[in-house]
Design a protein around this motif. Structure first.
Motif, mmCIF file in Angstrom:
data_model
loop_
_atom_site.group_PDB
_atom_site.id
_atom_site.type_symbol
_atom_site.label_atom_id
_atom_site.label_comp_id
_atom_site.label_asym_id
_atom_site.label_seq_id
_atom_site.Cartn_x
_atom_site.Cartn_y
_atom_site.Cartn_z
ATOM 1 N N SER A 25 3.752 2.748 7.291
ATOM 2 C CA SER A 25 3.381 3.770 6.295
ATOM 3 C C SER A 25 4.034 5.116 6.576
ATOM 4 O O SER A 25 4.627 5.732 5.687
ATOM 5 N N CYS A 30 -7.536 6.116 9.758
ATOM 6 C CA CYS A 30 -6.382 5.921 8.873
ATOM 7 C C CYS A 30 -5.112 6.497 9.493
ATOM 8 O O CYS A 30 -4.036 5.902 9.407
ATOM 9 N N ASP A 46 -1.771 4.480 9.928
ATOM 10 C CA ASP A 46 -0.544 4.903 9.239
ATOM 11 C C ASP A 46 0.610 5.049 10.226
ATOM 12 O O ASP A 46 1.765 4.795 9.893
ATOM 13 N N SER A 50 -4.554 4.952 -0.643
ATOM 14 C CA SER A 50 -4.785 3.576 -0.188
ATOM 15 C C SER A 50 -4.752 2.586 -1.353
ATOM 16 O O SER A 50 -5.393 1.544 -1.308
ATOM 17 N N LYS A 84 0.867 -1.183 0.000
ATOM 18 C CA LYS A 84 0.000 0.000 0.000
ATOM 19 C C LYS A 84 0.901 1.230 0.000
ATOM 20 O O LYS A 84 1.718 1.414 0.905
ATOM 21 N N THR A 107 -2.896 7.376 4.087
ATOM 22 C CA THR A 107 -3.904 6.634 3.325
ATOM 23 C C THR A 107 -5.243 7.363 3.310
ATOM 24 O O THR A 107 -6.173 6.912 2.661
#
Lengths: 339, 339
Positions: B165, B156, B160, B256, B138, B143
């Motif tokens: 992320s 999110c 994250d 995403s 991803k 995201t």
């Protein structure tokens, strides 16, 4: 050495200071000597400003910039950055030139009259310009770093969403554009903070235009675009050099750091050379990269590069198609149909 | 057409369904016909899975992938993306190939036994592989998208920060690596979610190794690195093509969204060609770019590219210096001293 008059705000603020052990006479003497060399910068567009009894940076006439070392930890982090960056032998010299030269730290009389305070002594990146046009652009859609306190994260998170940072990957923090001689268009910071994508695009065009920026009814003529943004030594070429480094470097992450873009209109007119320069400033939130690239800075930098590339491309289109007088060809609306 | 047996989970889930007006006999008949053509994918590494009465994607033997259109708005947004993307004439064909081919939408018997439900009909990107090794990544340190609800943003935002992320600009969402014949190492999703930067680096090396990935004590041998990641048709070259597009395209922002990397070890061994492919999947959160590049996706993509470039470079270093048997030369620790 040229000895300018001590700035008024320094002299005014002196008598209220009781923070050191020097006698009043001694302090006044020292202060007058120091002030005769130090002054409030004419060309500061972002950050804390000296003057009116406030703490801010000072400059001298030898091309040095004195930045107060903030006591909340940010100052010491910036000192640590400048001190350690020379030890990073793997930062190539063509990248090092983007950082202001570091001349160490020095105790000098602070601009708020609080007595001698430690200052970073840096290169004054505007000293070579008579009437510089300047834009300060904070890079990154995210100005907070994972190690920060929750309170700091939430504060930055809000500001990133309120400004153009989130949408564009950068935000303009300050600017001045020379309009006539030593007159500048220097919009209010509150106004700058609310810039939309379209307004950012407009300002980046006004930055390289010869007609008045202050008058919102005037379309920027982009007279200087090819000299300032374009060419092998222009701003775009410099930003691309930085980008190339950020695509690979995994040693440092730069949060809340700014790209300064500066040039002098007079140089363009007289010497057909803008002397345009890109500098990186504000390193109070630089952290080790730990083997990962600074994707936050890189993403924002690429976005800025795309804005400037489009202005350059659009100007070509505009020049070529001007005779058609078709408003659709005009780059302010959008000429990016090649994507 | 080859008619595989209906999967057990379909037959089991049928009698409990009362959601449509078809008689039981009719439904059973229709269901058996459909199930004889549709089955639960063998090689799904992320997303909702069909089976055990749950709604998930199905495949047929003609190379099609049937993805249920989620009713919470995400499904219709993904349909809108696939429908509209063909109208974007300014997406070049060498970029279009990264999107799974879209065959429209179709009402088919859903895998959860809830009766006929609308599905996206897409190319099954794994159908050409016997035992594909797959990683689903991803992309983006963020995201969430600005238009989302505060609740969604916070959800999110948390994820994250909890996953890689934020730090890496991407996170691994799922993976399977062939170990012996049709046996796969397929770590649990909860484990994957906690991957650190070092673990991500390790997995990206295990992905191109011939020795066992499941045994954490074994150093990946990176046997297939030059064939899978390297070369003019390898994964790095494909990611660089994508990057080049994302540096300029301002028409779409992908939140995403995942990069799938897939190849077959057997092909590398037998044909000295990996057939390695990069695909983009999951377009439920794609928005118009409004003249700004997708700096969030681009930053994450560049970070992934740097991880893979380092593995390629390190493997060269490793091969060259293997005879020295110096553990410091081994790329897993860090060979990135050129920055």
């Amino acid at each position: 050495m040229f000895m300018p008059k001590p700035p008024l705000d320094h002299r005014d603020s002196l008598p209220n200071n009781n923070n050191n052990n020097c006698s009043d006479v001694c302090r006044r003497h020292l202060f007058l000597i120091l002030c005769s060399m130090l002054k409030v910068p004419d060309h500061q567009v972002a950050g804390h400003r000296a003057g009116d009894g406030k703490l801010g940076p000072l400059i001298d006439d030898s091309g040095k910039f004195y930045k107060p070392i903030q006591s909340d930890g940010r100052g010491s982090k910036e000192v640590a950055f400048y001190t350690s960056v020379s030890s990073y032998t793997n930062i190539p010299s063509h990248i090092r030139r983007f950082f202001p030269i570091f001349h160490g730290t020095k105790l000098i009389e602070a601009s708020d009259g609080s007595g001698q305070q430690p200052h970073l002594v840096l290169q004054n990146v505007f000293s070579g310009y008579l009437n510089p046009s300047i834009i300060d652009i904070k890079i990154g859609s995210r100005t907070w770093y994972p190690q920060a306190s929750e309170e700091y994260i939430q504060k930055c998170f809000m500001k990133d969403r309120e400004t153009s940072s989130l949408a564009l990957g950068f935000r303009i923090s300050g600017l001045q554009i020379e309009s006539k001689g030593s007159a500048f268009w220097k919009p209010d910071r509150k106004l700058i903070r609310k810039f939309t994508a379209e307004e950012v695009r407009l300002v980046l065009r006004q930055f390289v235009s010869s007609n008045s920026s202050a008058d919102s009814g005037v379309d920027p003529d982009c007279t200087f675009v090819s000299t300032v943004y374009g060419g092998s030594g222009g701003i775009l070429a410099q930003l691309l050099e930085l980008k190339e480094w950020f695509e690979h470097q995994t040693i440092l992450h730069f949060y809340s750091c700014s790209v300064l873009m500066v040039y002098g209109k007079e140089s363009v007119v007289k010497e057909a050379s803008s002397g345009a320069e890109v500098k990186l400033v504000d390193f109070a939130h630089v952290f080790e990269g730990n083997g990962v690239i600074d994707h936050n800075f890189l993403g924002g930098l690429c976005s800025l590069i795309n804005f400037i590339s489009e202005i350059l491309t659009c100007s070509d289109v505009h020049t070529a198609k001007a005779s058609l007088q078709d408003p659709k060809n005009y780059c302010y609306t959008n000429c990016d149909t090649q994507n």
